[in-house]
Design an enzyme around this catalytic site. Sequence first.
Site, mmCIF file in Angstrom:
data_model
loop_
_atom_site.group_PDB
_atom_site.id
_atom_site.type_symbol
_atom_site.label_atom_id
_atom_site.label_comp_id
_atom_site.label_asym_id
_atom_site.label_seq_id
_atom_site.Cartn_x
_atom_site.Cartn_y
_atom_site.Cartn_z
ATOM 1 N N SER A 230 -37.382 5.495 11.561
ATOM 2 C CA SER A 230 -38.599 4.733 11.258
ATOM 3 C C SER A 230 -38.481 4.238 9.824
ATOM 4 O O SER A 230 -37.811 4.872 9.003
ATOM 5 C CB SER A 230 -39.821 5.649 11.374
ATOM 6 O OG SER A 230 -40.949 5.068 10.758
ATOM 7 N N TYR B 78 -43.657 13.495 9.171
ATOM 8 C CA TYR B 78 -42.962 12.464 9.963
ATOM 9 C C TYR B 78 -41.893 11.762 9.115
ATOM 10 O O TYR B 78 -40.755 11.567 9.576
ATOM 11 C CB TYR B 78 -44.002 11.469 10.467
ATOM 12 C CG TYR B 78 -43.471 10.367 11.348
ATOM 13 C CD1 TYR B 78 -43.155 10.601 12.681
ATOM 14 C CD2 TYR B 78 -43.310 9.069 10.853
ATOM 15 C CE1 TYR B 78 -42.689 9.577 13.497
ATOM 16 C CE2 TYR B 78 -42.844 8.044 11.656
ATOM 17 C CZ TYR B 78 -42.535 8.300 12.978
ATOM 18 O OH TYR B 78 -42.069 7.280 13.789
HETATM 19 P P1 NAP Z 1 -45.022 7.037 22.277
HETATM 20 O O1 NAP Z 1 -45.516 5.843 23.002
HETATM 21 O O2 NAP Z 1 -45.988 8.089 21.841
HETATM 22 O O3 NAP Z 1 -43.870 7.707 23.157
HETATM 23 C C1 NAP Z 1 -43.259 8.875 22.724
HETATM 24 C C2 NAP Z 1 -42.256 9.318 23.769
HETATM 25 O O4 NAP Z 1 -41.627 10.519 23.299
HETATM 26 C C3 NAP Z 1 -42.908 9.657 25.098
HETATM 27 O O5 NAP Z 1 -42.132 9.152 26.147
HETATM 28 C C4 NAP Z 1 -42.912 11.185 25.121
HETATM 29 O O6 NAP Z 1 -42.744 11.723 26.422
HETATM 30 C C5 NAP Z 1 -41.669 11.488 24.324
HETATM 31 N N1 NAP Z 1 -41.699 12.837 23.776
HETATM 32 C C6 NAP Z 1 -42.554 13.355 22.862
HETATM 33 N N2 NAP Z 1 -42.259 14.645 22.650
HETATM 34 C C7 NAP Z 1 -41.198 14.943 23.445
HETATM 35 C C8 NAP Z 1 -40.445 16.112 23.669
HETATM 36 N N3 NAP Z 1 -40.725 17.248 23.021
HETATM 37 N N4 NAP Z 1 -39.410 16.065 24.538
HETATM 38 C C9 NAP Z 1 -39.115 14.919 25.211
HETATM 39 N N5 NAP Z 1 -39.809 13.766 25.044
HETATM 40 C C10 NAP Z 1 -40.839 13.791 24.173
HETATM 41 O O7 NAP Z 1 -44.254 6.611 20.949
HETATM 42 P P2 NAP Z 1 -43.372 5.322 20.585
HETATM 43 O O8 NAP Z 1 -44.156 4.536 19.631
HETATM 44 O O9 NAP Z 1 -42.828 4.706 21.805
HETATM 45 O O10 NAP Z 1 -42.211 6.036 19.743
HETATM 46 C C11 NAP Z 1 -40.872 6.150 20.216
HETATM 47 C C12 NAP Z 1 -39.979 6.461 19.029
HETATM 48 O O11 NAP Z 1 -40.052 5.378 18.099
HETATM 49 C C13 NAP Z 1 -40.380 7.722 18.263
HETATM 50 O O12 NAP Z 1 -39.242 8.395 17.810
HETATM 51 C C14 NAP Z 1 -41.147 7.155 17.091
HETATM 52 O O13 NAP Z 1 -41.138 8.024 15.990
HETATM 53 C C15 NAP Z 1 -40.372 5.892 16.823
HETATM 54 N N6 NAP Z 1 -41.087 4.886 16.050
HETATM 55 C C16 NAP Z 1 -42.229 4.317 16.540
HETATM 56 C C17 NAP Z 1 -42.883 3.366 15.773
HETATM 57 C C18 NAP Z 1 -44.134 2.681 16.234
HETATM 58 O O14 NAP Z 1 -44.726 1.923 15.438
HETATM 59 N N7 NAP Z 1 -44.572 2.870 17.475
HETATM 60 C C19 NAP Z 1 -42.381 3.023 14.512
HETATM 61 C C20 NAP Z 1 -41.231 3.617 14.055
HETATM 62 C C21 NAP Z 1 -40.586 4.550 14.835
HETATM 63 P P3 NAP Z 1 -43.949 12.465 27.240
HETATM 64 O O15 NAP Z 1 -45.142 11.571 27.111
HETATM 65 O O16 NAP Z 1 -43.378 12.543 28.620
HETATM 66 O O17 NAP Z 1 -44.153 13.802 26.610
#
Ligand code: NAP
Length: 241
Positions: free
Chosen positions: A136, A149
């Site tokens: 991130s 984070y």
């Molecule tokens: P999200 O919609 O909340 O999705 C998170 C995903 O991670 C879900 O599929 C969840 O699965 C899975 N997860 C969480 N804990 C887990 C565990 N212990 N074991 C296996 N799976 C797990 O978030 P997102 O925004 O798509 O984020 C995806 C990635 O991008 C993350 O690493 C996040 O830090 C990164 N990121 C996001 C942003 C942003 O602005 N959205 C920015 C920078 C980086 P379940 O629901 O099945 O538990």
Amino acid sequence: MSLVTGASQGIGRAIAIDLAQNGAHVIVNYNKSLKEAEITEELIKNNGGKSTIIKADVSDENEVMEMFKRIKKNFKRLDILVNNAGIIKDGYLMMMSGKSFNQVMNVNMGGCFHCTQAALRLMCSQKKGSIVNIASTSGLVGQEGQTNYSASKGAIISFSKAVAKEYAKYNIRVNVVAPGFVKTNMTTANKTVLLEKYIDNIPMERFGESEEVANAVSFLASDKASYITSKVLTVDGGMTV
Ligand code: NAP
């Protein structure tokens, strides 16, 4: 064969769909959201792709070992690993519990460690593999209210560079994609006001789409990036320079 952790929704789902569209059989990992994982699988199959759902909490070493046992038994190999699973537990540091700090570190960094270690065992014997870790911009520049984070994502970046150096001789590449703000459940759940505050800092004057992150991941994962390793690619509309 490709594995995307946390592919039940958000950015992980978009990555899984994109890798499948590029011809990979994708393992859709999830932890809590089976129904959402089934939607990811349906979307992949509707586009003519192949996928398999496997549940595992990536922060739990035993569950990760079981997932990789299934991968080895059923598919014999793993070409691409995307460590995408992640959580946030935001709060100002002076009010942050040790539990919140550890949970974020254990899922984000710990999950990346467990899955990378298990994947390397398969990839080293193949003498080929590509790993893309989702960090991130918070891990590059730090973010107020997100010390846990930011620390976890910064750790993923330095971990990735070290792994890249250690396994380059096995023809295994390790790169990082660092998204800026992307509207997913992670960023929108009860936080719309906070999120809107950051738009002024984005030169492109909009948030990113999950598919835009997926495009960067697919490139780095593919042979088109065959001489690229240990790099961090930001997908943030120009927010960090
Ligand atoms: P999200 O919609 O909340 O999705 C998170 C995903 O991670 C879900 O599929 C969840 O699965 C899975 N997860 C969480 N804990 C887990 C565990 N212990 N074991 C296996 N799976 C797990 O978030 P997102 O925004 O798509 O984020 C995806 C990635 O991008 C993350 O690493 C996040 O830090 C990164 N990121 C996001 C942003 C942003 O602005 N959205 C920015 C920078 C980086 P379940 O629901 O099945 O538990």
